[in-house]
Design a protein around this motif. Structure first.
Motif, PDB file in Angstrom:
ATOM      1  N   UNK A 136       0.814  -1.221   0.000  1.00 55.64           N
ATOM      2  CA  UNK A 136       0.000   0.000   0.000  1.00 55.64           C
ATOM      3  C   UNK A 136       0.847   1.269   0.000  1.00 55.64           C
ATOM      4  N   UNK A 137       2.152   1.135   0.254  1.00 54.00           N
ATOM      5  CA  UNK A 137       3.026   2.317   0.235  1.00 54.00           C
ATOM      6  C   UNK A 137       3.765   2.483  -1.085  1.00 54.00           C
ATOM      7  N   UNK A 138       3.570   1.548  -2.028  1.00 50.44           N
ATOM      8  CA  UNK A 138       4.239   1.658  -3.326  1.00 50.44           C
ATOM      9  C   UNK A 138       3.751   2.909  -4.053  1.00 50.44           C
ATOM     10  N   UNK A 139       4.690   3.730  -4.483  1.00 45.72           N
ATOM     11  CA  UNK A 139       4.332   4.952  -5.211  1.00 45.72           C
ATOM     12  C   UNK A 139       3.882   4.661  -6.631  1.00 45.72           C
ATOM     13  N   UNK A 140       4.416   3.573  -7.204  1.00 51.38           N
ATOM     14  CA  UNK A 140       4.042   3.142  -8.549  1.00 51.38           C
ATOM     15  C   UNK A 140       3.621   1.688  -8.471  1.00 51.38           C
ATOM     16  N   UNK A 141       2.422   1.404  -8.946  1.00 49.22           N
ATOM     17  CA  UNK A 141       1.907   0.039  -8.989  1.00 49.22           C
ATOM     18  C   UNK A 141       1.723  -0.331 -10.458  1.00 49.22           C
ATOM     19  N   UNK A 142       2.385  -1.396 -10.867  1.00 52.21           N
ATOM     20  CA  UNK A 142       2.235  -1.902 -12.221  1.00 52.21           C
ATOM     21  C   UNK A 142       1.399  -3.166 -12.134  1.00 52.21           C
ATOM     22  N   UNK A 143       0.300  -3.192 -12.885  1.00 49.45           N
ATOM     23  CA  UNK A 143      -0.680  -4.256 -12.689  1.00 49.45           C
ATOM     24  C   UNK A 143      -1.100  -4.914 -13.985  1.00 49.45           C
ATOM     25  N   UNK A 144      -1.364  -6.189 -13.882  1.00 50.44           N
ATOM     26  CA  UNK A 144      -2.023  -6.932 -14.943  1.00 50.44           C
ATOM     27  C   UNK A 144      -3.496  -6.525 -14.933  1.00 50.44           C
ATOM     28  N   UNK A 162      -8.668  -6.189 -12.313  1.00 52.51           N
ATOM     29  CA  UNK A 162     -10.130  -6.231 -12.425  1.00 52.51           C
ATOM     30  C   UNK A 162     -10.752  -7.051 -11.305  1.00 52.51           C
ATOM     31  N   UNK A 163     -10.018  -8.044 -10.805  1.00 52.36           N
ATOM     32  CA  UNK A 163     -10.530  -8.886  -9.704  1.00 52.36           C
ATOM     33  C   UNK A 163     -10.161  -8.362  -8.325  1.00 52.36           C
ATOM     34  N   UNK A 164      -9.284  -7.349  -8.263  1.00 54.28           N
ATOM     35  CA  UNK A 164      -8.807  -6.864  -6.964  1.00 54.28           C
ATOM     36  C   UNK A 164      -9.105  -5.392  -6.708  1.00 54.28           C
ATOM     37  N   UNK A 165     -10.056  -4.845  -7.376  1.00 57.81           N
ATOM     38  CA  UNK A 165     -10.350  -3.425  -7.200  1.00 57.81           C
ATOM     39  C   UNK A 165     -10.631  -3.071  -5.743  1.00 57.81           C
ATOM     40  N   UNK A 166     -11.249  -3.986  -5.006  1.00 60.80           N
ATOM     41  CA  UNK A 166     -11.619  -3.694  -3.614  1.00 60.80           C
ATOM     42  C   UNK A 166     -10.399  -3.477  -2.723  1.00 60.80           C
ATOM     43  N   UNK A 167      -9.222  -3.875  -3.171  1.00 58.37           N
ATOM     44  CA  UNK A 167      -7.992  -3.638  -2.391  1.00 58.37           C
ATOM     45  C   UNK A 167      -7.563  -2.170  -2.441  1.00 58.37           C
ATOM     46  N   UNK A 168      -8.168  -1.413  -3.341  1.00 58.33           N
ATOM     47  CA  UNK A 168      -7.743  -0.033  -3.573  1.00 58.33           C
ATOM     48  C   UNK A 168      -8.923   0.915  -3.422  1.00 58.33           C
ATOM     49  N   UNK A 169      -8.612   2.121  -2.963  1.00 60.34           N
ATOM     50  CA  UNK A 169      -9.625   3.174  -2.920  1.00 60.34           C
ATOM     51  C   UNK A 169      -9.751   3.784  -4.317  1.00 60.34           C
ATOM     52  N   UNK A 170     -10.877   4.347  -4.616  1.00 57.07           N
ATOM     53  CA  UNK A 170     -11.099   4.948  -5.934  1.00 57.07           C
ATOM     54  C   UNK A 170     -10.133   6.100  -6.208  1.00 57.07           C
ATOM     55  N   UNK A 171      -9.686   6.761  -5.150  1.00 53.59           N
ATOM     56  CA  UNK A 171      -8.783   7.911  -5.320  1.00 53.59           C
ATOM     57  C   UNK A 171      -7.327   7.566  -4.980  1.00 53.59           C
ATOM     58  N   UNK A 172      -6.972   6.280  -5.016  1.00 55.65           N
ATOM     59  CA  UNK A 172      -5.611   5.861  -4.676  1.00 55.65           C
ATOM     60  C   UNK A 172      -4.550   6.367  -5.655  1.00 55.65           C
ATOM     61  N   UNK A 195     -12.338  -0.994 -19.195  1.00 54.08           N
ATOM     62  CA  UNK A 195     -13.326   0.055 -18.886  1.00 54.08           C
ATOM     63  C   UNK A 195     -13.849  -0.062 -17.460  1.00 54.08           C
ATOM     64  N   UNK A 196     -13.952  -1.294 -16.941  1.00 57.65           N
ATOM     65  CA  UNK A 196     -14.407  -1.446 -15.547  1.00 57.65           C
ATOM     66  C   UNK A 196     -13.369  -0.865 -14.586  1.00 57.65           C
ATOM     67  N   UNK A 197     -12.095  -1.079 -14.872  1.00 52.84           N
ATOM     68  CA  UNK A 197     -11.028  -0.533 -14.022  1.00 52.84           C
ATOM     69  C   UNK A 197     -10.985   0.981 -14.134  1.00 52.84           C
ATOM     70  N   UNK A 198     -11.006   1.478 -15.367  1.00 51.45           N
ATOM     71  CA  UNK A 198     -10.936   2.931 -15.577  1.00 51.45           C
ATOM     72  C   UNK A 198     -12.182   3.633 -15.049  1.00 51.45           C
ATOM     73  N   UNK A 199     -13.291   2.929 -15.002  1.00 56.14           N
ATOM     74  CA  UNK A 199     -14.507   3.505 -14.429  1.00 56.14           C
ATOM     75  C   UNK A 199     -14.488   3.525 -12.914  1.00 56.14           C
TER      76      UNK A 199
END
Length: 169
Positions: free
Chosen positions: A77-85, A90-100, A118-122
């Motif tokens: 949660x302290x990573x300044x840059x997160x690179x994601x598949x 798409x399956x882990x959105x709940x781990x992050x806040x919308x404004x993260x 589009x689900x992630x970007x939304x």
């Protein structure tokens, strides 16, 4: 390694754009990864990619804490840059806040019109979303202007060859 003139031009342009969703087209070999990893960060950055090698590729350019969100890897949660598949995110959105994230970079952005992207970007509410692609025109004619407001920078294959950055075979 310093940026090439056109890369710096793109970086400066994107850094000075107001909040929004923008698309950058650069031909393969012109350094899209270098360019997007040198954009100004005002908060956390999320990079979305569709293949494992693309998820890991940009991390060596950063001089801050980075993390990977893919398969068994979970970014700190302290990573300044997160690179994601994309499939994992798409399956882990709940781990992050919308404004993260203040910046979301979409690598190979011609894929961004898919439902998963589009689900992630939304979900996220960053200041900027910047897509990078060599091919902004999709074969299935799905329009990227549903995802990005406009193309803000273009350097195509012809430009790269004529300016000596790419070889004409």
């Amino acid at each position: 390694m310093p940026a090439r003139d056109y890369q710096q031009e793109c970086i400066d342009l994107v850094d000075n754009l107001p909040p929004g969703r923008y698309l950058v087209q650069m031909a393969t070999g012109l350094g899209k990864t270098y360019t997007f990893t040198h954009l100004k960060r005002t908060g956390r950055t999320l990079i979305l990619s569709h293949r494992e090698e693309l998820v890991r590729q940009p991390l060596h350019w950063y001089d801050c804490e980075t993390g990977v969100e893919m398969a068994a890897s979970h970014a700190s949660p302290t990573a300044e840059v997160v690179s994601a598949s994309v499939m994992t995110m798409a399956r882990r959105l709940e781990r992050f806040r919308q404004d993260d994230f203040s910046l979301v970079v979409v690598d190979e952005a011609h894929h961004a019109a898919s439902r998963t992207y589009r689900s992630i970007l939304g979900y996220f509410q960053p200041e900027k979303v910047v897509g990078f692609t060599a091919t902004p025109n999709r074969g299935d004619h799905v329009r990227l202007d549903d995802v990005f407001e406009r193309i803000v920078f273009q350097k195509d294959l012809r430009w790269g060859i004529l300016n000596g950055y790419l070889c004409d075979i």
